[in-house]
Design an enzyme around this catalytic site. Structure first.
Site, PDB file in Angstrom:
ATOM      1  N   PRO A 104       0.818  -1.238   0.000  1.00 34.54           N
ATOM      2  CA  PRO A 104       0.000   0.000   0.000  1.00 34.54           C
ATOM      3  C   PRO A 104       0.842   1.274   0.000  1.00 34.54           C
ATOM      4  O   PRO A 104       1.723   1.429   0.830  1.00 34.54           O
ATOM      5  CB  PRO A 104      -0.798  -0.113   1.305  1.00 34.54           C
ATOM      6  CG  PRO A 104      -0.642  -1.522   1.775  1.00 34.54           C
ATOM      7  CD  PRO A 104       0.649  -2.015   1.213  1.00 34.54           C
ATOM      8  N   GLU A 105       0.583   2.137  -0.966  1.00 38.01           N
ATOM      9  CA  GLU A 105       1.173   3.473  -0.982  1.00 38.01           C
ATOM     10  C   GLU A 105       0.022   4.465  -0.842  1.00 38.01           C
ATOM     11  O   GLU A 105      -1.102   4.069  -0.553  1.00 38.01           O
ATOM     12  CB  GLU A 105       1.977   3.686  -2.272  1.00 38.01           C
ATOM     13  CG  GLU A 105       3.163   2.732  -2.352  1.00 38.01           C
ATOM     14  CD  GLU A 105       4.052   2.958  -3.568  1.00 38.01           C
ATOM     15  OE1 GLU A 105       3.934   4.000  -4.231  1.00 38.01           O
ATOM     16  OE2 GLU A 105       4.864   2.069  -3.856  1.00 38.01           O
TER      17      GLU A 105
END
Ligand SMILES: [Zn+2]
Length: 264
Positions: A2-3
């Site tokens: 996840p960014e």
């Protein structure tokens, strides 16, 4: 991993599930999630409270409770939130927050296969949160201020500088790889040597890349199609100039880029 776009997607879901709801139960099944704090201490600190706000800065999520207490969540490699239909544990469940519902209780479950995620219960902002740079989605990033920060990091490549969360919050390997391709900037270029136009182009490209990923997420759960143009496409022809994409290691991270058109 996840960014910014994925964490924003999670934040929006948590906002819908938790805001203005009272936490009636909390079970932390994995002590590593809250270490060095004790599981019972963290559980006790949030049970009974109303969730006032669910915010995000970079890759961190911050829940504000009605007594002013804060719960910080970092998804790390594989953290995610799901709704559970019942008391039955989900696969890779590490923690669960149950909130009062209309009309039923809602079980919000934190799952994490690799177990690198973090939960921190605190009375004030953690140093990590306080030292984050501007968030490209929430904040107006001042290109001049960013350029002067780049200039201080003398020998660092632009790719490594973009991953520094104190310069710009939320950009990770994927978004940096996509944005540098869009801006036609060589990931090995020294951050301190970039001109005004290039920094502006990189900032625009980051917004472009984040918007693309968010639109992909909005279409449904990730996984059916690869939404990226460069990241993970080593050996394939560049969409712009047809040169085969190649990769190098920068700052310990794999970086895919086009040697044909990322030449600035
Ligand atoms: Zn190219």
């Amino acid at each position: 991993m996840p960014e910014l776009p994925e964490v924003e997607y999670v934040r929006e879901r948590l906002h819908g599930w938790l805001r203005r709801r009272r936490i009636v139960a909390c079970t932390i099944a994995d002590a590593r999630l809250v270490r060095p704090a004790r599981v019972a201490t963290v559980e006790r600190s949030i049970v009974g409270r109303l969730v006032e706000r669910v915010e995000r800065h970079g890759k961190w999520i911050r829940l504000t409770l009605d007594d002013g207490r804060l719960l910080f969540v970092h998804l790390a490699m594989t953290g995610w939130f799901e709704l559970a239909e019942s008391e039955q544990a989900l696969r890779h469940e590490r923690a669960r927050i149950t909130v009062s519902g209309r009309p039923h209780l809602t079980h919000v479950v934190y799952v994490d296969a690799r177990r690198w995620g973090r939960w921190i219960s605190s009375r004030s902002d953690t140093p990590t949160w306080a030292h984050l740079g501007p968030d490209p989605l929430n904040d107006t990033v001042d290109p001049a201020a960013l350029r002067s920060r780049f200039r201080r990091s003398k020998s660092r490549s632009i790719k490594e500088a973009l991953l520094d969360q104190t310069l710009l919050a939320g950009v990770g390997n994927i978004q940096a790889t996509e944005a540098l391709w869009k801006a036609r900037v060589d990931p090995r270029a020294r951050a301190s040597a970039l001109g005004d136009k290039q920094v502006d182009a990189i900032l625009r490209a980051i917004s472009w890349s984040i918007a693309r990923t968010m639109a992909d997420l909005a279409r449904g759960e990730r996984g059916k199609e690869d939404p990226f143009l460069v990241y993970g496409h080593r050996g394939q022809p560049c969409r712009r100039c047809k040169t085969a994409l190649t990769h190098i290691i920068l700052g310990g991270r794999t970086t895919t880029f086009c040697p044909g058109c990322q030449t600035k």
